[in-house]
Design an enzyme around this catalytic site. Structure first.
Site, mmCIF file in Angstrom:
data_model
loop_
_atom_site.group_PDB
_atom_site.id
_atom_site.type_symbol
_atom_site.label_atom_id
_atom_site.label_comp_id
_atom_site.label_asym_id
_atom_site.label_seq_id
_atom_site.Cartn_x
_atom_site.Cartn_y
_atom_site.Cartn_z
ATOM 1 N N LYS A 191 0.847 -1.184 0.000
ATOM 2 C CA LYS A 191 0.000 0.000 0.000
ATOM 3 C C LYS A 191 0.892 1.246 0.000
ATOM 4 C CE LYS A 191 -2.688 3.404 1.622
ATOM 5 N NZ LYS A 191 -2.139 4.763 1.772
ATOM 6 N N GLY A 249 2.342 5.268 13.431
ATOM 7 C CA GLY A 249 2.970 4.045 13.900
ATOM 8 C C GLY A 249 2.307 3.493 15.144
ATOM 9 N N GLU A 266 9.424 1.938 11.112
ATOM 10 C CA GLU A 266 10.481 2.950 10.938
ATOM 11 C C GLU A 266 9.777 4.287 10.935
ATOM 12 O OE1 GLU A 266 12.449 5.784 9.325
ATOM 13 O OE2 GLU A 266 12.388 4.574 7.494
ATOM 14 N N CYS A 300 13.255 11.256 7.111
ATOM 15 C CA CYS A 300 13.107 10.913 8.528
ATOM 16 C C CYS A 300 14.397 11.138 9.303
ATOM 17 C CB CYS A 300 12.640 9.469 8.668
ATOM 18 S SG CYS A 300 13.676 8.284 7.792
ATOM 19 N N GLU A 399 9.370 17.281 15.053
ATOM 20 C CA GLU A 399 9.707 16.943 13.673
ATOM 21 C C GLU A 399 8.862 17.791 12.720
ATOM 22 O OE1 GLU A 399 10.551 12.986 11.023
ATOM 23 O OE2 GLU A 399 8.743 12.976 12.274
#
Length: 496
Positions: A191, A249, A266, A300, A399
């Protein structure tokens, strides 16, 4: 300089609505829904793509299960490796198509997209060597009964894997997960992110062309809530591999509890990059700029927290500003441009919000911080440098996933390590110095899955990649990732 000319194959690809790939068949979504994929540099629609629903998820998982229990399970390791080598050859032969699709839907400069296409083929080639090297072992057991026993272990594929990948490296992230899936004999439902499904579609076409059996790789395009969520929750999925935000996540981890799926994650990062006073300042500043501005900062591992020794702060700031203001923004298809747009209007809004909040919270804007005045369309933002002496603004803590670096000064090494580790993330870290003793000592103390010394963003399929803390579970690539896609079975044989 003009934009490069699109290949006829790319133009033909974009002229046809893209469909789902389930059980070896290209088909429309069960509910007939589609969505548009946009070029982030022009805000124009590139192509219509099928939007998968839970009905399609069920069909794709069933196809993956049938392939896992059927022909793929009977393929020899050598044959799996051969098919993967064939796929790598096809990816290299069609590398320019893949690169152009990456730039069209992601926005990154074409040179970077070409590098991604070449790297992706090499990753598949690396994993093609693994099928014949996944092995068990014998164990010298000593049972209490004293009976002579032979004990050996088998490594078996975990089963059906849901692979949910992000938009920042849309081809690389596919092969990071498909490589070990194919090498270990698992099957997959892939996906891709809704912003960047096109290169995944082209990759799956090449997988089909390589002769990989029907149902081994299935493709579902769609959105997280309507496609990704039912896939993550599906009771017949044995493993989820996800790359994306820490917030999502957590949802993936919760979804896995129903049937106790194996999970590898990750996730996000807020990586510290440290410049020691003895560093080659010109090289360190160039590395710091590359570390945060590469891929428009949508990485990331972006080097978004820059710690500079107070004795060289002014020099580094001047160099960093020079690099930041040297980027030429525009369409990634124009080889003269060195920075493309952010992936979407939503991402532009998020980054712009951080720029406003950062200044409101006291961070000093050194350069950038706004949309380029000469670009009236596309999701562009200038490379931005902040100085935050208090280290408490949001731009220093959260972030951002954009071309935004926050610079902080330091003087005491022990305090520096504490500050660098004071983050919920632990994906990457870096440092610049001529003192290798200091480099190794700091590398041991930094809580991060990757530490780069006098370099940044160096990755290799033979080396593990992953994070500490809220940056994820498990490792991608290398021999370590093989464990994530296999089960170990222990067999005892009574020899008496």
């Amino acid at each position: 300089m003009r934009d490069i000319e699109l290949l006829p194959a790319v133009r033909e690809f974009l002229a046809t609505p893209r469909r789902l790939f389930i059980g070896g068949s290209w088909q429309d979504a069960a509910l007939g829904q589609t969505f548009a994929v946009e070029n982030p540099a022009t805000e124009q629609v590139l192509c219509e793509v099928a939007e998968a629903s839970e009905t399609d998820v069920n069909a794709a998982v069933a196809a993956a299960r049938a392939a896992f229990e059927g022909p793929w399970r009977r393929e020899t390791p050598a044959r799996r490796g051969l098919l993967m080598m064939r796929l790598a050859d096809l990816m290299e032969a069609h590398a320019e198509e893949l690169a152009q699709l990456i730039t069209l839907e992601n926005g990154k400069p074409i040179a970077n997209a070409r590098g991604e296409a070449a790297s992706a083929a090499s990753i598949i080639r690396y994993f093609a060597g693994w099928p014949t090297k996944i092995e068990g072992s014998t164990v010298p057991v000593s049972p209490a009964s004293g009976a002579p026993m032979l004990n050996y272990t088998l490594r078996e594929p975990v089963g059906v894997c849901a692979l949910i990948v992000p938009w920042n490296f849309p081809l690389t992230m596919c092969v990071w997960k498909l490589g070990p899936v194919l090498a270990t004999g698992c099957t997959a439902v892939l996906k891709p992110a809704e912003q960047t499904p096109l290169v995944a579609v082209r990759l799956v076409q090449l997988i089909e062309q390589a002769g990989i059996p029907a149902g081994v790789v299935n493709l579902l395009t769609g959105f997280g809530a309507r496609t990704g969520a039912p896939l993550a929750q599906h009771a017949d999925v044995d493993k989820i591999a996800f790359t994306g935000s820490t917030q999502v996540g957590r949802l993936i981890a919760q979804a896995a509890t129903g049937n106790m799926k194996k999970v590898s994650l990750e996730l996000g990062g807020k990586s510290p990059n440290i410049i020691l006073p003895d560093a080659d300042i010109a090289r360190a500043a160039k590395g710091a700029a590359d570390g945060i501005f590469y891929n428009q900062g949508q990485v990331c591992t972006a080097a978004s927290r820059l710690y500079v020794h107070e004795s060289v702060l002014d020099q580094v700031l001047a160099e960093l500003r020079r690099h930041a203001t040297s980027y030429v923004l525009g369409s990634g298809l124009n080889p003269a441009n060195s920075m493309g747009p952010l992936v979407s209007g939503r991402q532009l809004g998020t980054v712009s919000g951080y720029l406003q909040r950062g200044q409101a919270e006291g961070a000093e804007l050194i350069c950038g911080g706004k949309r380029p005045e000469h670009l009236d369309q596309g999701h562009f933002i200038e490379p931005t440098v902040f100085l935050d002496r208090a280290e408490n603004a949001c731009v220093a803590r959260e972030e951002i996933f954009g071309p935004v670096v926050t610079v902080m000064s330091w003087s005491d090494t022990d305090e520096l390590v504490s500050r660098a580790n004071d983050s919920p993330f632990g994906l990457a870290a870096g440092l610049w110095t001529r003192d290798l003793r200091a480099a190794h000592r700091l590398a041991a103390e930094l809580k991060a899955g990757s530490v780069w010394i006098n370099c940044w963003n160096v990755v290799d399929p033979a080396s593990p990649f992953g994070g500490y803390k809220q940056s994820g579970w498990g490792r991608e690539m290398s021999k370590h990732v093989i464990d994530a896609y296999t089960e170990t079975k222990s067999v005892f044989v009574d020899l008496a």
